[in-house]
Design a protein around this motif. Structure first.
Motif, PDB file in Angstrom:
ATOM      1  N   GLU A  76      -0.893   0.479  41.997  1.00 28.60           N
ATOM      2  CA  GLU A  76      -0.430  -0.174  43.226  1.00 28.60           C
ATOM      3  C   GLU A  76      -0.440   0.792  44.416  1.00 28.60           C
ATOM      4  N   LEU A  96       4.995  -3.316  50.000  1.00 26.70           N
ATOM      5  CA  LEU A  96       5.189  -2.633  48.718  1.00 26.70           C
ATOM      6  C   LEU A  96       6.521  -1.884  48.711  1.00 26.70           C
ATOM      7  N   GLU A 172       1.556 -10.045  49.109  1.00 22.33           N
ATOM      8  CA  GLU A 172       2.028  -8.836  48.432  1.00 22.33           C
ATOM      9  C   GLU A 172       0.888  -8.123  47.705  1.00 22.33           C
TER      10      GLU A 172
END
Length: 769
Positions: A76, A96, A172
DNA sequence: CGCACTCTT
């Protein structure tokens, strides 16, 4: 996903083309000669499953269903999106950061550990824990759906939720909605060949299961808001429990708000539980010392008291229905104006909130509270007076005070007379807690319960009865048969309905010829289950070509599937009735609906921009007419795929309306009433209930026999949306049901026998000629 | 002479 392998190859190619992928650089050297993205299919199945990430993908080193939180977070954190290969936007990293602040984030590894160890997991998260957005993403990073070609699904009870959560999660994950992340709801499928994570309504997943009994497209299914116990969720749980025994590779997560966790665990053979705290503020609870006689009056008094004496903060009051709410709003407004004069209080704006309120008026509840009336005066506040809609479907921030009288309107089913009705009933403890929680979303709040603590403890049930125990199950039983459930009696539902309800449903389906005498699905039944309609409506629609009026019955079916199109505002009833008279047909309300629809369509063809104005002038609901139009095209498509012809009797033909009236009986022959010899009272066939025709009817000519669309139980027993029929049609169209030998009601039997006799004579005359 | 709590296929 037929072309899953192609998809995988493309994915790897794009990941490979990106030079910024840090985790890949290390292994590039030794894998360069080994890995060729164009030959990706040849490397599939390194571990026999075809789902091992390639050495130079961002997921290198990650083993499916063995991944760690650290691995996922590293991916991520990369500059590049591991799924699209595109460079991450600034916004992605901002979001995030916020995601890592959610309560659920701290338990990511704990979640993965439990998820890896079990097939079925119960997950409990209070509001604000982030479960709906985060858990499905955690699953994606572990399931690697872009490599397996199998999707992760997350169900929601409501369409708006499925849409808005999908949008949020697409943001997201920094992907376009409808690509890697999508949603699927009635009338709209926003998914594509690349979709890995799909939010959908629970009803939609159930529909899909009818054509894919194994749910083979999915590797993990998440049922969210399971504590709401919708009909669809209950059936999905039973179905998934069954499928899980055949498909050991399928993972299931049941997500719920705290209350019923143990019950879910027990039901799923003691499945493990993971609980995550929410992020809410404490709410102080007050009970009344004595029971209140009039809860509306008490509620109004409490709201005004809060306004006069409590600190700044908005108020939410729960009442039961539209009229009650509008009435209370008026009274509160009047009294609040007096408070300004008498005790120099701040201004109070009152907003009603209920489901049938037009969307732009619903939006007003989000307006800011008013400021002081004069400089230096006390600040204003808003008060929202709402139905249950504010308990589950809508959250309003800024609420600090909740007033809970302890009642709501609930659907009740009485299998004896086969009637669903709405009844004002006491809420459950779970509901009361949910309501109180609405006061603590932004800061500590207070909840005023207009019942005693003793009543709360002793009289309120723990949970609201699940929908499956409060509904007519004809539709459900038909769906289950189509889902391949053979043995309904032993179908393992969490709360099995009363045997009588089940029997009633089976009986009804048998009369409709959807099930044969052995309870097996007939061809007609299989076709009926394809339509998103109650069985009677579906059978009527399927039979309509035989009556030369499928076009018209299609329109009527659509109109009966949406809320009432005729509007009757309280301040303009007379005018509304006059306008409705323009469309009225002396033979019945179904025909009147059709006339109004045809007028609407004519208007929209000649002048579509004037539609709004025209509907307003004619007291018709544009919203509901448009939605009927939408339903009509969906049903039309299904008819076409089953080879059902769309035909009409010419309008000039004297049988145009007669054919339609006859076709109504093909589905609704069980919903017929006959007039008693004296007065206005009718009696329903077989159930023998005394009923009145609803005053909204256009019927002026007195018919001995009428077919009706619904039975409404309010101050009196009414039948609503009625059309006149003839007894000989009943004998022709539903001879099994109108079998004179087994008919008990003497008046009806006589009338039917006379009709049969008349018919015989007519036929005899014809044959002698 | 009238009363759609909320959803969904």
């Amino acid at each position: 996903m037929a072309d899953a392998s192609k998809f995988k190859a493309e994915k790897r190619a794009s990941a490979d083309a990106d030079p910024t992928d840090a985790s890949r650089k290390k292994s590039k050297k030794d894998s360069a000669e080994k890995y060729n993205p164009y030959l990706a299919h040849m490397y599939d199945g390194a571990n026999g499953n075809g789902d091992e990430p390639s050495p130079n993908s961002p997921f290198a080193g990650v083993t499916r269903r063995r991944s760690t939180a650290v691995q996922a977070e590293k991916i991520e954190d990369l500059d590049t999106n591991p799924f699209t290969g595109e460079t991450h936007s600034q916004k992605y990293f901002q979001i995030l950061e916020k995601r890592r602040d959610l309560p659920v984030h701290k338990q990511r590894q704990e979640f993965l550990d439990k998820y890896h160890d079990t097939q079925i997991l119960v997950f409990v998260g209070e509001t604000g824990s982030g479960k709906t957005t985060q858990i499905p993403q955690y699953v994606v990073y572990d399931e690697l759906p872009h490599l397996t070609g199998k999707l992760v699904a997350c169900t929601q009870p409501r369409r708006v939720a499925a849409m808005s959560v999908a949008q949020r999660v697409a943001d997201e994950m920094d992907v376009r909605l409808g690509e890697e992340v999508g949603y699927s709801i009635r009338f709209e499928d926003k998914t594509g060949p690349k979709t890995m994570l799909k939010y959908m309504t629970d009803g939609m997943l159930l529909r899909e299961a009818m054509h894919d009994h194994e749910m083979s497209r999915y590797s993990c299914i998440i049922l969210d808001e399971a504590h709401e116990r919708t009909l669809a969720t209950d059936i999905l749980m039973a179905l998934l429990k069954q499928i899980s025994m055949r498909r050991s590779d399928l993972k299931i997560i049941i997500m719920s708000a705290t209350l019923d966790a143990e019950k879910f665990q027990r039901y799923f053979n003691d499945a493990p539980l993971l609980a995550v705290p929410g992020r809410t503020h404490p709410v102080e609870i007050f009970f009344t010392p004595e029971p209140e006689r009039d809860y509306v009056e008490a509620a109004i008094r409490t709201v005004l008291q809060i306004h006069a004496t409590e600190d700044e903060g908005d108020i939410l009051l729960f009442l039961t229905g539209e009229d009650e709410i509008e009435d209370a709003c008026r009274k509160i407004s009047l009294e609040a104006d007096e408070l300004i004069r008498e005790v120099d209080s701040g201004p109070l704006v009152v907003y009603p909130l209920y489901g049938t309120l037009p969307p732009h008026q619903q939006q007003r509840i989000f307006d800011k509270a008013p400021g002081p009336v004069r400089k230096g005066g006390r600040p204003g506040r808003k008060c929202i007076v709402s139905t249950n809609i504010a308990e589950t479907s809508l959250t309003i921030d800024g609420i600090v005070y909740v007033v809970d009288p302890g009642f709501s309107k609930q659907k009740i089913y009485n299998p004896r007379i086969r009637v669903e009705s709405l009844l004002v009933s006491p809420i459950s403890k779970a509901s009361a807690q949910q309501r109180a929680g609405r006061a603590g979303r932004t800061r500590p709040g207070k909840c005023f319960r207009l019942y005693t603590e003793k009543a709360y403890k002793k009289e309120l049930i723990e949970q609201t009865y699940p929908e499956i125990l409060r509904s007519n199950l004809a539709n459900t039983v038909l769906e289950l048969k189509k889902l391949g459930v053979e043995d309904l009696v032993h179908f393992d539902l969490m709360d099995p309905p009363a045997p009588e309800t089940m029997m009633r449903a089976l009986e009804e389906l048998n009369y409709l010829a959807c099930l044969d005498d052995d309870g097996e699905l007939t061809t007609l039944g299989a076709m009926a289950s394809e339509f998103p309609l109650d069985p009677a409506l579906a059978v009527m629609l399927i039979s309509s070509p035989e009556f030369y009026c499928s076009n018209e019955i299609l329109s009527i079916t659509a109109l009966l599937s949406v809320p009432q199109i005729f509007m009757r505002p309280a301040n303009n009833r007379k005018r509304a009735d006059e306008m409705k008279a323009h469309f009225s047909h002396p033979d019945g309300d179904h025909l009147t609906l059709l006339n109004a629809y045809h007028a609407f369509k004519g208007q929209m063809t000649s002048n579509p921009d004037g539609g709004k104005q025209w509907c307003h002038e004619h007291f018709l609901s544009l919203r509901h007419l448009s939605s009927a139009d939408n339903v009509r095209s969906q049903l039309k498509r299904i008819m076409e795929t089953h080879g059902l012809e769309l035909v009409s009797t010419p309008f000039e033909d004297k049988n145009y309306y007669t054919n339609i009236r006859r076709a109504l009986l093909a589905g609704f022959f069980m919903q017929v009433a006959m007039k008693e010899s004296s007065g206005k009272l009718y009696r329903t066939v077989k159930d023998d209930q005394a009923v009145l025709i609803h005053p909204s009817t256009v019927l002026r000519t007195e018919f001995d026999w009428v077919v009706y669309n619904e039975f409404v139980l309010t101050s009196k027993q009414y039948i609503r949306t009625c059309t006149g029929v003839r007894p000989e049609w009943l004998l022709e169209i539903a001879p099994m049901y109108y079998d004179l030998d087994s008919f008990e009601q003497p008046d009806m039997k006589r009338s039917l026998a006379r009709a049969a006799e008349k018919k015989r004579r007519k036929e005899a005359m014809k044959s002698t000629r």
